[in-house]
Design a protein around this motif. Structure first.
Motif, PDB file in Angstrom:
ATOM      1  N   ALA A  50      53.318  37.929  33.038  1.00  0.00           N
ATOM      2  CA  ALA A  50      52.964  39.351  33.110  1.00  0.00           C
ATOM      3  C   ALA A  50      51.542  39.615  32.643  1.00  0.00           C
ATOM      4  CB  ALA A  50      53.943  40.175  32.276  1.00  0.00           C
ATOM      5  N   VAL A  51      50.895  38.641  31.998  1.00  0.00           N
ATOM      6  CA  VAL A  51      49.533  38.852  31.500  1.00  0.00           C
ATOM      7  C   VAL A  51      48.552  39.177  32.615  1.00  0.00           C
ATOM      8  CG1 VAL A  51      47.601  37.723  30.334  1.00  0.00           C
ATOM      9  CG2 VAL A  51      49.900  37.509  29.410  1.00  0.00           C
ATOM     10  N   PRO A  52      48.546  38.431  33.750  1.00  0.00           N
ATOM     11  CA  PRO A  52      47.615  38.806  34.830  1.00  0.00           C
ATOM     12  C   PRO A  52      47.832  40.219  35.346  1.00  0.00           C
ATOM     13  CG  PRO A  52      48.505  36.614  35.214  1.00  0.00           C
ATOM     14  CD  PRO A  52      49.282  37.199  34.091  1.00  0.00           C
ATOM     15  N   GLY A  53      49.051  40.746  35.232  1.00  0.00           N
ATOM     16  CA  GLY A  53      49.317  42.104  35.691  1.00  0.00           C
ATOM     17  C   GLY A  53      48.608  43.159  34.870  1.00  0.00           C
ATOM     18  N   SER A  54      48.242  42.820  33.621  1.00  0.00           N
ATOM     19  CA  SER A  54      47.509  43.758  32.775  1.00  0.00           C
ATOM     20  C   SER A  54      46.003  43.522  32.822  1.00  0.00           C
ATOM     21  CB  SER A  54      48.002  43.668  31.329  1.00  0.00           C
ATOM     22  OG  SER A  54      47.803  42.359  30.817  1.00  0.00           O
ATOM     23  N   LEU A  55      45.584  42.358  33.327  1.00  0.00           N
ATOM     24  CA  LEU A  55      44.157  42.045  33.391  1.00  0.00           C
ATOM     25  C   LEU A  55      43.558  42.301  34.767  1.00  0.00           C
ATOM     26  CD1 LEU A  55      44.116  38.697  31.360  1.00  0.00           C
ATOM     27  CD2 LEU A  55      43.627  41.002  30.547  1.00  0.00           C
ATOM     28  N   VAL A  56      44.355  42.080  35.807  1.00  0.00           N
ATOM     29  CA  VAL A  56      43.879  42.258  37.184  1.00  0.00           C
ATOM     30  C   VAL A  56      44.453  43.558  37.730  1.00  0.00           C
ATOM     31  CG1 VAL A  56      43.803  41.241  39.497  1.00  0.00           C
ATOM     32  CG2 VAL A  56      43.796  39.759  37.479  1.00  0.00           C
ATOM     33  N   PRO A  57      43.649  44.433  38.328  1.00  0.00           N
ATOM     34  CA  PRO A  57      44.182  45.686  38.896  1.00  0.00           C
ATOM     35  C   PRO A  57      45.271  45.408  39.921  1.00  0.00           C
ATOM     36  CG  PRO A  57      41.785  45.739  38.847  1.00  0.00           C
ATOM     37  CD  PRO A  57      42.178  44.336  38.488  1.00  0.00           C
ATOM     38  N   GLN A  58      46.382  46.125  39.801  1.00  0.00           N
ATOM     39  CA  GLN A  58      47.532  45.914  40.662  1.00  0.00           C
ATOM     40  C   GLN A  58      47.545  46.928  41.805  1.00  0.00           C
ATOM     41  OE1 GLN A  58      49.984  43.181  39.885  1.00  0.00           O
ATOM     42  NE2 GLN A  58      47.946  42.825  39.020  1.00  0.00           N
ATOM     43  N   GLU A  59      47.747  46.438  43.014  1.00  0.00           N
ATOM     44  CA  GLU A  59      47.764  47.318  44.184  1.00  0.00           C
ATOM     45  C   GLU A  59      48.917  48.308  44.126  1.00  0.00           C
ATOM     46  OE1 GLU A  59      47.879  44.545  47.398  1.00  0.00           O
ATOM     47  OE2 GLU A  59      45.680  44.421  47.537  1.00  0.00           O
ATOM     48  N   TRP A  69      37.816  46.458  42.640  1.00  0.00           N
ATOM     49  CA  TRP A  69      37.699  45.137  42.016  1.00  0.00           C
ATOM     50  C   TRP A  69      37.445  44.066  43.079  1.00  0.00           C
ATOM     51  CZ3 TRP A  69      39.279  40.170  41.661  1.00  0.00           C
ATOM     52  CH2 TRP A  69      39.080  39.503  40.446  1.00  0.00           C
ATOM     53  N   LYS A  70      38.124  44.162  44.219  1.00  0.00           N
ATOM     54  CA  LYS A  70      37.932  43.182  45.292  1.00  0.00           C
ATOM     55  C   LYS A  70      36.513  43.230  45.825  1.00  0.00           C
ATOM     56  CE  LYS A  70      42.745  43.142  46.889  1.00  0.00           C
ATOM     57  NZ  LYS A  70      43.654  43.423  48.029  1.00  0.00           N
ATOM     58  N   ASP A  71      35.971  44.425  45.973  1.00  0.00           N
ATOM     59  CA  ASP A  71      34.598  44.543  46.481  1.00  0.00           C
ATOM     60  C   ASP A  71      33.590  43.957  45.501  1.00  0.00           C
ATOM     61  OD1 ASP A  71      35.576  45.820  48.719  1.00  0.00           O
ATOM     62  OD2 ASP A  71      35.279  47.839  47.900  1.00  0.00           O
ATOM     63  N   ALA A  72      33.884  44.027  44.209  1.00  0.00           N
ATOM     64  CA  ALA A  72      32.954  43.523  43.198  1.00  0.00           C
ATOM     65  C   ALA A  72      33.120  42.029  42.935  1.00  0.00           C
ATOM     66  CB  ALA A  72      33.124  44.297  41.888  1.00  0.00           C
ATOM     67  N   GLU A  74      33.927  39.164  45.341  1.00  0.00           N
ATOM     68  CA  GLU A  74      34.231  38.622  46.671  1.00  0.00           C
ATOM     69  C   GLU A  74      34.647  37.158  46.617  1.00  0.00           C
ATOM     70  OE1 GLU A  74      30.855  39.304  49.111  1.00  0.00           O
ATOM     71  OE2 GLU A  74      31.069  41.502  49.110  1.00  0.00           O
ATOM     72  N   THR A  75      34.164  36.407  45.635  1.00  0.00           N
ATOM     73  CA  THR A  75      34.520  34.983  45.556  1.00  0.00           C
ATOM     74  C   THR A  75      35.936  34.786  45.034  1.00  0.00           C
ATOM     75  OG1 THR A  75      32.199  34.428  45.127  1.00  0.00           O
ATOM     76  CG2 THR A  75      33.847  32.745  44.616  1.00  0.00           C
ATOM     77  N   LEU A  76      36.316  35.534  44.008  1.00  0.00           N
ATOM     78  CA  LEU A  76      37.637  35.373  43.409  1.00  0.00           C
ATOM     79  C   LEU A  76      38.742  36.032  44.213  1.00  0.00           C
ATOM     80  CD1 LEU A  76      36.847  35.986  39.626  1.00  0.00           C
ATOM     81  CD2 LEU A  76      37.295  33.805  40.748  1.00  0.00           C
ATOM     82  N   THR A  77      38.410  37.033  45.014  1.00  0.00           N
ATOM     83  CA  THR A  77      39.447  37.800  45.710  1.00  0.00           C
ATOM     84  C   THR A  77      40.345  36.936  46.589  1.00  0.00           C
ATOM     85  OG1 THR A  77      38.174  39.853  45.642  1.00  0.00           O
ATOM     86  CG2 THR A  77      39.826  39.645  47.370  1.00  0.00           C
ATOM     87  N   PRO A  78      39.823  36.030  47.460  1.00  0.00           N
ATOM     88  CA  PRO A  78      40.737  35.208  48.282  1.00  0.00           C
ATOM     89  C   PRO A  78      41.670  34.345  47.439  1.00  0.00           C
ATOM     90  CG  PRO A  78      38.482  35.094  49.126  1.00  0.00           C
ATOM     91  CD  PRO A  78      38.403  35.759  47.794  1.00  0.00           C
ATOM     92  N   ILE A  79      41.158  33.832  46.309  1.00  0.00           N
ATOM     93  CA  ILE A  79      42.001  32.984  45.452  1.00  0.00           C
ATOM     94  C   ILE A  79      43.101  33.821  44.813  1.00  0.00           C
ATOM     95  CG2 ILE A  79      41.998  31.468  43.448  1.00  0.00           C
ATOM     96  CD1 ILE A  79      39.073  30.847  44.031  1.00  0.00           C
ATOM     97  N   TYR A  80      42.738  34.982  44.303  1.00  0.00           N
ATOM     98  CA  TYR A  80      43.723  35.843  43.662  1.00  0.00           C
ATOM     99  C   TYR A  80      44.766  36.337  44.657  1.00  0.00           C
ATOM    100  CZ  TYR A  80      41.164  36.136  39.234  1.00  0.00           C
ATOM    101  OH  TYR A  80      40.577  35.841  38.033  1.00  0.00           O
ATOM    102  N   GLU A  81      44.350  36.594  45.889  1.00  0.00           N
ATOM    103  CA  GLU A  81      45.307  37.052  46.902  1.00  0.00           C
ATOM    104  C   GLU A  81      46.328  35.957  47.228  1.00  0.00           C
ATOM    105  OE1 GLU A  81      42.830  38.314  50.100  1.00  0.00           O
ATOM    106  OE2 GLU A  81      42.785  40.415  49.431  1.00  0.00           O
ATOM    107  N   LYS A  82      45.872  34.693  47.314  1.00  0.00           N
ATOM    108  CA  LYS A  82      46.808  33.595  47.584  1.00  0.00           C
ATOM    109  C   LYS A  82      47.785  33.404  46.426  1.00  0.00           C
ATOM    110  CE  LYS A  82      43.831  30.981  50.717  1.00  0.00           C
ATOM    111  NZ  LYS A  82      43.111  29.701  50.964  1.00  0.00           N
ATOM    112  N   LEU A  83      47.317  33.654  45.205  1.00  0.00           N
ATOM    113  CA  LEU A  83      48.183  33.513  44.031  1.00  0.00           C
ATOM    114  C   LEU A  83      49.044  34.741  43.793  1.00  0.00           C
ATOM    115  CD1 LEU A  83      45.689  31.859  41.509  1.00  0.00           C
ATOM    116  CD2 LEU A  83      47.497  30.742  42.811  1.00  0.00           C
TER     117      LEU A  83
END
Length: 518
Positions: A50-59, A69-72, A74-83
């Motif tokens: 549940a920790v990433p749910g408080s650190l990463v903005p949830q859709e 956050w995704k626009d800012a 761009e490199t991490l967004t594809p990785i975070y989306e796959k995870l």
């Protein structure tokens, strides 16, 4: 080989030492899963997941912030989306941990509950042969008859709410107390299961949505009014509460630094069509509850009121346009689309300064309060792409078929406006007027049917934890036998929970028995 002859059968393979067949392996896996050790590990894994749910903005919570956050990044967004980090609580790996924990808790609670029920009906264990081998023991001699001492011991232990077992032939009394300690443990584990079920019910049957409302703009609770809406898998839209509301007034308390210290909205609402008007002061962490739905005030910003006229003098676009903050000081970005402009459509893209200042020729923002607002826009003409059939965000300007108007020195044209100012566009394309500034509020609307169940689980968990911490499980044995001309009384105590002062308990029992009073 003739028909009457039997085919030789292959010898069955020998099982190696320690090898498990399928049934034994399933039994071993089930015992591992339902062990307390695995349940604690799964609970820890769930907390870490549940920790990433408080650190990463949830859709599901705030799609607007997640998009920013995704626009800012761009490199991490594809990785975070796959995870699945933008929807942690709806991801398969989180659901797997969740389900395994529920199964583990059920497998832990049920067998222990049956054992506990059998223990409630059972008598305390008989006295050991040699009480002096126990860590806490004492003895004394008296001239009283053994039956008199045993009866007094029985009355004394009963007054202390011990469960008794008297063996007259052996001359012993066995006593036990603290059965509620194990009940506290069971209640705590059951409470964790109740909390999980409550959260699951809210996720399956509830919904979360968000809307940006300009001050004074009405809202009715139906799906078409939401900017973003995430229902549960078993959500029924026919069960939505038929309320409506309007933000009549919005107040912000500003710090000297120009940052917002707090904000509140005066909401005028009705719980059903034609119902009486009601008022509520909507503040952060003070939601408005209407039926089974809650309204949360989670953000605010500015919406410049802009009027765009085309080359023929007709109004092509007029009204407030929400600009999205990109910094804590409410420096904002936004897009204005005038699709009805003739002869060419007009698109405006730029930034809004709540309190601007010119520092060495550069525009800077000094704070979030709209003390000296400025609207700075680039101008584009051409096809806005609104007729292509593809959905287009109101916060994005599709520049594929647009041409920026040229300004001085070959740079794109940028117009800077203050409230009440009008700028004429070149080549007779029309004009842009910055009328005034109004505020907008970001309202989160959610329904979580299982929140009362989860709250009940939290209360039960606290009660169970208090019982398991403060209730001591203890056993006491008293043996009385003839010793010469008198009677020898032996006492022993055993604390099953650990950490208790059994010597003090033993001393009190010994004094009461020697005093001759129960």
């Amino acid at each position: 080989m003739t028909a009457t002859q039997e085919r030789p059968t292959a010898p069955a393979p020998e099982r190696r030492s320690g090898e498990l067949n399928l049934r034994e392996f399933v039994r071993w896996a089930w015992r591992q899963l339902t062990s307390m050790r695995i349940a604690l590990i799964l609970l820890l894994m769930l907390a870490l997941a549940a920790v990433p749910g408080s650190l990463v903005p949830q859709e599901r919570v705030d799609s607007l912030r997640a998009g920013q956050w995704k626009d800012a990044h761009e490199t991490l967004t594809p990785i975070y989306e796959k995870l699945g980090l933008f929807n942690v609580y709806g991801s398969p790996w989180f659901a797997a941990i969740y389900i395994l924990l529920v199964v583990s808790l059920i497998g832990c609670i049920l067998p222990r509950s049956f054992v506990y029920l059998r223990g409630l009906r059972a008598q305390p264990p008989a006295a050991p042969r040699n009480l002096t081998r126990l860590p806490a023991h004492a003895s004394y001699s008296t001239l009283e008859e053994p039956d008199v001492v045993l009866e007094r011991a029985r009355a004394l232990l009963k007054s202390k709410r011990y469960r008794l077992r008297r063996d007259a032939e052996a001359g012993t009394v066995s006593a036990e107390r603290g059965y509620l300690r194990e009940l506290g443990n069971l209640i705590f584990h059951l409470a964790v299961l109740v909390v999980l079920v409550g959260f699951a019910a809210g996720t399956l049957f509830g919904f979360k949505g968000g809307v940006i409302l300009v001050q004074g703009q009405p809202f009715s609770n139906n799906l078409t009014q939401y900017d973003d809406f995430v229902p549960g898998n078993l959500f029924d839209p026919d069960g939505m509460d038929p309320f409506s509301f309007t933000v009549d007034k919005f107040d912000v308390e500003w710090l000297p630094s120009g940052m917002a210290r707090g904000f509140s909205a005066d909401v005028d609402y009705t719980e059903e069509p034609g119902g009486p008007d009601q008022q509520y002061d909507l503040r952060v962490n003070h939601p408005l509850a209407i039926g089974g739905t809650e309204l949360f005030l989670i953000g605010h910003g500015y919406a410049p009121v802009v009027t765009v006229r085309d080359g023929e003098g007709n109004i092509a676009r007029s009204g407030p346009v929400p600009f999205l903050p990109s910094r804590p000081d409410l420096f904002s970005f936004g897009v204005i689309k005038a699709a009805d402009a003739q002869p060419q459509q007009i698109g405006l893209e730029g930034v809004f300064f709540p309190t601007f200042a010119n520092v060495n020729g550069d525009l800077v923002n000094l704070g979030g309060k709209a003390a000296n607002p400025l609207l700075s826009l680039n101008v584009y003409t051409g096809d806005l792409g609104l007729d292509s059939g593809a959905g287009q965000s109101v916060y994005v300007l599709d520049k594929a078929n647009l041409t920026p108007l040229p300004g001085k020195a070959g740079q794109p044209l940028r117009i800077d406006l203050v409230p009440g100012q009008t700028v004429q566009l070149p080549n007779g394309l029309g004009s842009v007027t910055f009328d005034k500034v109004v505020s907008w509020q970001r309202i989160q609307i959610s329904s979580t049917p299982g929140k009362d169940v989860a709250l009940l689980g939290v209360v039960l968990a606290l009660l169970g934890l208090m019982g398991s911490l403060f209730i001591r499980s203890r056993r006491v044995w008293i043996r009385v036998r003839r010793d010469g001309q008198g009677t020898l009384v032996e006492i022993a105590a055993l604390d099953r929970s650990g950490g208790a002062d059994t010597d003090a308990v033993l001393s009190k029992l010994l004094n009461r028995l020697q005093e001759g009073r129960p």
